[in-house]
Design a protein around this motif. Sequence first.
Motif, PDB file in Angstrom:
ATOM      1  N   VAL A 201     -12.077   6.570  -4.123  1.00 23.13           N
ATOM      2  CA  VAL A 201     -11.001   7.482  -3.764  1.00 23.13           C
ATOM      3  C   VAL A 201      -9.724   6.787  -4.206  1.00 23.13           C
ATOM      4  O   VAL A 201      -9.385   5.718  -3.693  1.00 23.13           O
ATOM      5  CB  VAL A 201     -10.980   7.784  -2.247  1.00 23.13           C
ATOM      6  N   ILE A 202      -9.045   7.369  -5.180  1.00 22.61           N
ATOM      7  CA  ILE A 202      -7.881   6.749  -5.801  1.00 22.61           C
ATOM      8  C   ILE A 202      -6.634   7.485  -5.318  1.00 22.61           C
ATOM      9  O   ILE A 202      -6.472   8.683  -5.564  1.00 22.61           O
ATOM     10  CB  ILE A 202      -7.984   6.804  -7.336  1.00 22.61           C
ATOM     11  N   LEU A 203      -5.770   6.758  -4.630  1.00 27.60           N
ATOM     12  CA  LEU A 203      -4.547   7.335  -4.084  1.00 27.60           C
ATOM     13  C   LEU A 203      -3.352   6.548  -4.606  1.00 27.60           C
ATOM     14  O   LEU A 203      -3.376   5.308  -4.617  1.00 27.60           O
ATOM     15  CB  LEU A 203      -4.578   7.313  -2.557  1.00 27.60           C
ATOM     16  N   ASP A 204      -2.315   7.269  -5.036  1.00 24.37           N
ATOM     17  CA  ASP A 204      -1.124   6.614  -5.567  1.00 24.37           C
ATOM     18  C   ASP A 204       0.119   7.387  -5.148  1.00 24.37           C
ATOM     19  O   ASP A 204       0.051   8.266  -4.288  1.00 24.37           O
ATOM     20  CB  ASP A 204      -1.217   6.455  -7.094  1.00 24.37           C
ATOM     21  N   ASN A 205       1.247   7.091  -5.764  1.00 25.82           N
ATOM     22  CA  ASN A 205       2.513   7.724  -5.400  1.00 25.82           C
ATOM     23  C   ASN A 205       2.745   9.062  -6.086  1.00 25.82           C
ATOM     24  O   ASN A 205       3.788   9.666  -5.893  1.00 25.82           O
ATOM     25  CB  ASN A 205       3.681   6.786  -5.724  1.00 25.82           C
ATOM     26  N   SER A 206       1.810   9.529  -6.868  1.00 26.04           N
ATOM     27  CA  SER A 206       1.975  10.829  -7.513  1.00 26.04           C
ATOM     28  C   SER A 206       1.518  11.933  -6.554  1.00 26.04           C
ATOM     29  O   SER A 206       1.031  11.669  -5.456  1.00 26.04           O
ATOM     30  CB  SER A 206       1.151  10.890  -8.811  1.00 26.04           C
ATOM     31  N   ILE A 207       1.627  13.163  -6.987  1.00 31.99           N
ATOM     32  CA  ILE A 207       1.162  14.298  -6.192  1.00 31.99           C
ATOM     33  C   ILE A 207      -0.363  14.381  -6.196  1.00 31.99           C
ATOM     34  O   ILE A 207      -0.964  15.053  -5.382  1.00 31.99           O
ATOM     35  CB  ILE A 207       1.789  15.604  -6.705  1.00 31.99           C
ATOM     36  N   TYR A 208      -1.002  13.636  -7.112  1.00 35.14           N
ATOM     37  CA  TYR A 208      -2.450  13.717  -7.286  1.00 35.14           C
ATOM     38  C   TYR A 208      -3.169  12.579  -6.596  1.00 35.14           C
ATOM     39  O   TYR A 208      -2.684  11.466  -6.511  1.00 35.14           O
ATOM     40  CB  TYR A 208      -2.813  13.670  -8.783  1.00 35.14           C
ATOM     41  N   GLY A 209      -4.360  12.891  -6.142  1.00 31.64           N
ATOM     42  CA  GLY A 209      -5.322  11.903  -5.698  1.00 31.64           C
ATOM     43  C   GLY A 209      -6.610  12.209  -6.448  1.00 31.64           C
ATOM     44  O   GLY A 209      -6.749  13.285  -7.054  1.00 31.64           O
TER      45      GLY A 209
ATOM     46  N   MET B 199       0.858  -1.177   0.000  1.00 32.29           N
ATOM     47  CA  MET B 199       0.000   0.000   0.000  1.00 32.29           C
ATOM     48  C   MET B 199       0.903   1.239   0.000  1.00 32.29           C
ATOM     49  O   MET B 199       1.874   1.291   0.738  1.00 32.29           O
ATOM     50  CB  MET B 199      -0.918  -0.019   1.225  1.00 32.29           C
ATOM     51  N   ASN B 200       0.529   2.222  -0.836  1.00 30.21           N
ATOM     52  CA  ASN B 200       1.343   3.435  -0.905  1.00 30.21           C
ATOM     53  C   ASN B 200       1.156   4.295   0.347  1.00 30.21           C
ATOM     54  O   ASN B 200       0.219   4.094   1.131  1.00 30.21           O
ATOM     55  CB  ASN B 200       1.039   4.220  -2.190  1.00 30.21           C
ATOM     56  N   LYS B 201       2.065   5.260   0.523  1.00 31.26           N
ATOM     57  CA  LYS B 201       2.072   6.075   1.746  1.00 31.26           C
ATOM     58  C   LYS B 201       0.788   6.885   1.926  1.00 31.26           C
ATOM     59  O   LYS B 201       0.246   6.970   3.033  1.00 31.26           O
ATOM     60  CB  LYS B 201       3.278   7.005   1.736  1.00 31.26           C
ATOM     61  N   LYS B 202       0.271   7.487   0.845  1.00 35.86           N
ATOM     62  CA  LYS B 202      -0.954   8.279   0.975  1.00 35.86           C
ATOM     63  C   LYS B 202      -2.138   7.399   1.366  1.00 35.86           C
ATOM     64  O   LYS B 202      -2.975   7.803   2.173  1.00 35.86           O
ATOM     65  CB  LYS B 202      -1.248   9.047  -0.315  1.00 35.86           C
ATOM     66  N   ALA B 203      -2.206   6.205   0.815  1.00 39.92           N
ATOM     67  CA  ALA B 203      -3.286   5.282   1.181  1.00 39.92           C
ATOM     68  C   ALA B 203      -3.170   4.888   2.648  1.00 39.92           C
ATOM     69  O   ALA B 203      -4.177   4.807   3.358  1.00 39.92           O
ATOM     70  CB  ALA B 203      -3.258   4.053   0.274  1.00 39.92           C
ATOM     71  N   GLU B 204      -1.953   4.659   3.117  1.00 36.45           N
ATOM     72  CA  GLU B 204      -1.746   4.343   4.531  1.00 36.45           C
ATOM     73  C   GLU B 204      -2.182   5.506   5.417  1.00 36.45           C
ATOM     74  O   GLU B 204      -2.823   5.298   6.454  1.00 36.45           O
ATOM     75  CB  GLU B 204      -0.274   4.008   4.787  1.00 36.45           C
TER      76      GLU B 204
ATOM     77  N   ASP C 135       1.031  -2.207 -10.665  1.00 36.81           N
ATOM     78  CA  ASP C 135       0.838  -0.798 -11.015  1.00 36.81           C
ATOM     79  C   ASP C 135       2.072  -0.019 -10.573  1.00 36.81           C
ATOM     80  O   ASP C 135       2.428  -0.023  -9.398  1.00 36.81           O
ATOM     81  CB  ASP C 135      -0.424  -0.271 -10.310  1.00 36.81           C
ATOM     82  N   ASP C 136       2.720   0.657 -11.516  1.00 35.51           N
ATOM     83  CA  ASP C 136       3.925   1.418 -11.203  1.00 35.51           C
ATOM     84  C   ASP C 136       3.678   2.507 -10.166  1.00 35.51           C
ATOM     85  O   ASP C 136       4.590   2.919  -9.457  1.00 35.51           O
ATOM     86  CB  ASP C 136       4.504   2.055 -12.473  1.00 35.51           C
ATOM     87  N   TRP C 137       2.455   2.996 -10.083  1.00 39.99           N
ATOM     88  CA  TRP C 137       2.121   4.070  -9.142  1.00 39.99           C
ATOM     89  C   TRP C 137       1.665   3.538  -7.790  1.00 39.99           C
ATOM     90  O   TRP C 137       1.346   4.297  -6.897  1.00 39.99           O
ATOM     91  CB  TRP C 137       1.032   4.974  -9.732  1.00 39.99           C
ATOM     92  N   GLU C 138       1.582   2.214  -7.648  1.00 43.90           N
ATOM     93  CA  GLU C 138       1.119   1.575  -6.412  1.00 43.90           C
ATOM     94  C   GLU C 138      -0.246   2.116  -5.978  1.00 43.90           C
ATOM     95  O   GLU C 138      -0.476   2.457  -4.818  1.00 43.90           O
ATOM     96  CB  GLU C 138       2.146   1.739  -5.288  1.00 43.90           C
ATOM     97  N   SER C 139      -1.161   2.195  -6.924  1.00 46.36           N
ATOM     98  CA  SER C 139      -2.483   2.769  -6.671  1.00 46.36           C
ATOM     99  C   SER C 139      -3.313   1.917  -5.720  1.00 46.36           C
ATOM    100  O   SER C 139      -3.295   0.692  -5.785  1.00 46.36           O
ATOM    101  CB  SER C 139      -3.258   2.918  -7.986  1.00 46.36           C
ATOM    102  N   SER C 140      -4.034   2.612  -4.854  1.00 48.81           N
ATOM    103  CA  SER C 140      -5.023   1.992  -3.974  1.00 48.81           C
ATOM    104  C   SER C 140      -6.347   2.703  -4.219  1.00 48.81           C
ATOM    105  O   SER C 140      -6.395   3.923  -4.366  1.00 48.81           O
ATOM    106  CB  SER C 140      -4.642   2.150  -2.502  1.00 48.81           C
TER     107      SER C 140
END
Length: 144
Positions: free
Chosen positions: A51-59, A1-6, A29-34
Amino acid sequence: MNKKAEIFLNYLDEKKIENVFAIEEMPNDDWESSIFRSNIDIGGNKLPVGVILDNSIYGMIRILIAPNARTDENELAVLRVVNEYNKKYKSFKYYFDDKGSLVLDICILSAEGERLGDLIYAMFDVIINHLNESYKEIMHAIWA
């Protein structure tokens, strides 16, 4: 799970928000999307929400307003209605996806996940208020 999802999951735990979201992690998924899946009730209609959260600056908060909504007869009327909302509201946009479903996307900027839960829930308040006021007009354009 990516940091923002955590961070968002911890926010839900801290606020004791339980059994609202089903969590799905996207494999390979390269962006580790949750994706945190749920629904919102608008006038008795349950609209699917992710609610889509990944490793980019965007959610992203994505709401399915109406599946398979676009027809040759209603396309222009629906686009006119939602274009007015797109001009009025800077934080979210309506569009037809490739299958003709009407979708509402809300972009959330969060570099490190700071205050992410508060921001997501603030946007839910804005969206729910907007949809409570606009859903009937949108559906009228779809059904016309």
